[in-house]
Design a protein around this motif. Structure first.
Motif: not given
Length: 338
Positions: A178-180, A183, A188, A209, A212-213
Motif C-alpha cells: 500500500r502507498d500509505e 509513505k 522517499s 510500488t 513509483h514513490l
C-alpha cells in the motif's frame, strides 16, 4: 495508518496486573491491621465495628476521605495509623498516580515522540517483510554497524514484529504493497530498501510500488523463481537475489573443493574473517592499479560507466574518478584486524 513503534520493557497487561496487585496487596495489609486492632476503633454510628466497617474504614482512610464516623481512639491504633497506614496510603497513591502517568501521559508522549521520529526519518534502511530472509538481513545489518533506530521493519504479522522489536528497530504493522504504508515508513528518504515478502508476486508488486514513490532509492529484492528475476528488474529492483540459485552455487562449488562454500559464507557475513566492500575510488587512488588500494584490501573488480571490469583486465591498472571498487578486506575477526 499506525505510527512506528519500538519495544517497551514490560507488556501493557503485565504492567497493569503488577500495579493492581501491588495496590490490592497494600490495601489488604491495611485491612488486616485494622481488623486485628479493631478494639482501638470506635464506630460513632452504632458502636460496633464489624468486618464490613473495617473494609469501609480502610478505603476512606486510604483515599484520605475521612468522614469521621469511624475513628482510631486508642494510642495503639493511632500509632499504627501514623507509622504503618500512612506510608502505605502514600504508596497506594503513588501507584495510582504512576499508573495514570504511565498509561495516559507517558504513552501519549511516546506516541507523539515516535510520530516526530517518523516525520524526520532519513537515510534509514526499510525492510519490507520479516520472514527468514528479512530477519537475517536485519540481524546482519545491526552486526555491520547500522544503528537499530535507523532500521524500519514493515510486516503485517504482529508475531514477527514482536521478534523484530526485541532488536530495538522501528516496526510498522501494515501491508507493504500500500502507498500509505510506504509513505509512513518515509520510503522517499530511505537509504536502502530490502524486500522479502515470501512470495515472488507480492515482492515484485512491492518493488513496483516502492519505485513509483521513490525513483532514486536503491532496492534489493529476494525472488525464488528464475523467470521472476527479469520481472523484478523490470519492476525497478537494483539487486535481485535468488536464494535457491545461490544455494545451488554453493553446492556446486563444494563439489570442486571442500572449502569453497565455507569461504563464500565467510565473505557474506560480517562475523567472518573477511568481507566484501563496495566503495567509490578515493582521490589518492586515482591513477593507481587495483592491486594498490589504500585500504590494503584485495581489489576484485571495478564498475566503470555501468560495465564490470575484472582485476586482470587492462583498465584496472589505472583507476579513474568515479570508479566503484569491489574489494575483499579483513574483518575484526581476521588475523590482520579490521
Amino acid at each position: 495508518m499506525q505510527p512506528l513503534r519500538r519495544a517497551v520493557g514490560l507488556p501493557v497487561w503485565a504492567d497493569v496486573f503488577l500495579r493492581l496487585g501491588a495496590a490490592l496487596g497494600l490495601i489488604f495489609i491495611v485491612v488486616m491491621i485494622h481488623w486485628f486492632d479493631r478494639e482501638g476503633l470506635v464506630d460513632n454510628v452504632d458502636g460496633h465495628v464489624s468486618f464490613l466497617d473495617i473494609v469501609y474504614f480502610t478505603m476512606i482512610s486510604i483515599t484520605t476521605t475521612g468522614f469521621g464516623d469511624i475513628a482510631p481512639v486508642s494510642d495503639s491504633a493511632r500509632f499504627k495509623e501514623a507509622v504503618i497506614v500512612t506510608p502505605i496510603r502514600f504508596l497506594v497513591f503513588f501507584i495510582f498516580v504512576g499508573t495514570a502517568y504511565n498509561f495516559i501521559i507517558k504513552r501519549s508522549w511516546e506516541k507523539w515522540r515516535m510520530a516526530r521520529i517518523q516525520e524526520k526519518l532519513s537515510d534509514h534502511v526499510v525492510v519490507l517483510g520479516y520472514g527468514v530472509s528479512g530477519s537475517q538481513s536485519v540481524e546482519e545489518l545491526i552486526e555491520r554497524g547500522t544503528p537499530a533506530d535507523k532500521i524500519v521493519v514493515v510486516d503485517p504479522s504482529d508475531d514477527r514484529l514482536r521478534e523484530a522489536e526485541k532488536l530495538g528497530v522501528n516496526v510498522l504493522a501494515a501491508d507493504a504493497t500500500r502507498d500509505e504504508t510506504l509513505k509512513a515508513a518515509r520510503i522517499s528518504t530511505a537509504k536502502n530498501v530490502l524486500v522479502s515478502a515470501g512470495r515472488d508476486d507480492t515482492s515484485i508488486l512491492i518493488v513496483l510500488t516502492v519505485r513509483h514513490l521513490a525513483p532514486e532509492v536503491p532496492i534489493s529484492v529476494v525472488v525464488r523463481a528464475d523467470d521472476n528475476e527479469l520481472l523484478a528488474r523490470q519492476a525497478g529492483a537494483d539487486n535481485v537475489i535468488n536464494p535457491v540459485r545461490f544455494t545451488g552455487l554453493l553446492l556446486a562449488g563444494s563439489a570442486n573443493g571442500p572449502h569453497i562454500a565455507d569461504y563464500l559464507a565467510d565473505l557474506a557475513s560480517v562475523s567472518g574473517r573477511v568481507h566484501l566492500v563496495e566503495r567509490v575510488v578515493t582521490e589518492e587512488e586515482c591513477g593507481c592499479s587495483i592491486s594498490e588500494l589504500g585500504t590494503g584490501g584485495r581489489g576484485l573488480r571495478i564498475y566503470r560507466n555501468g560495465r564490470a571490469i575484472g582485476f586482470w583486465e587492462e583498465e584496472c591498472q589505472s583507476l579513474q574518478p568515479g570508479d566503484v571498487i569491489v574489494e575483499i578486506v579483513p574483518s575484526e575477526n581476521g588475523n590482520g584486524g579490521g
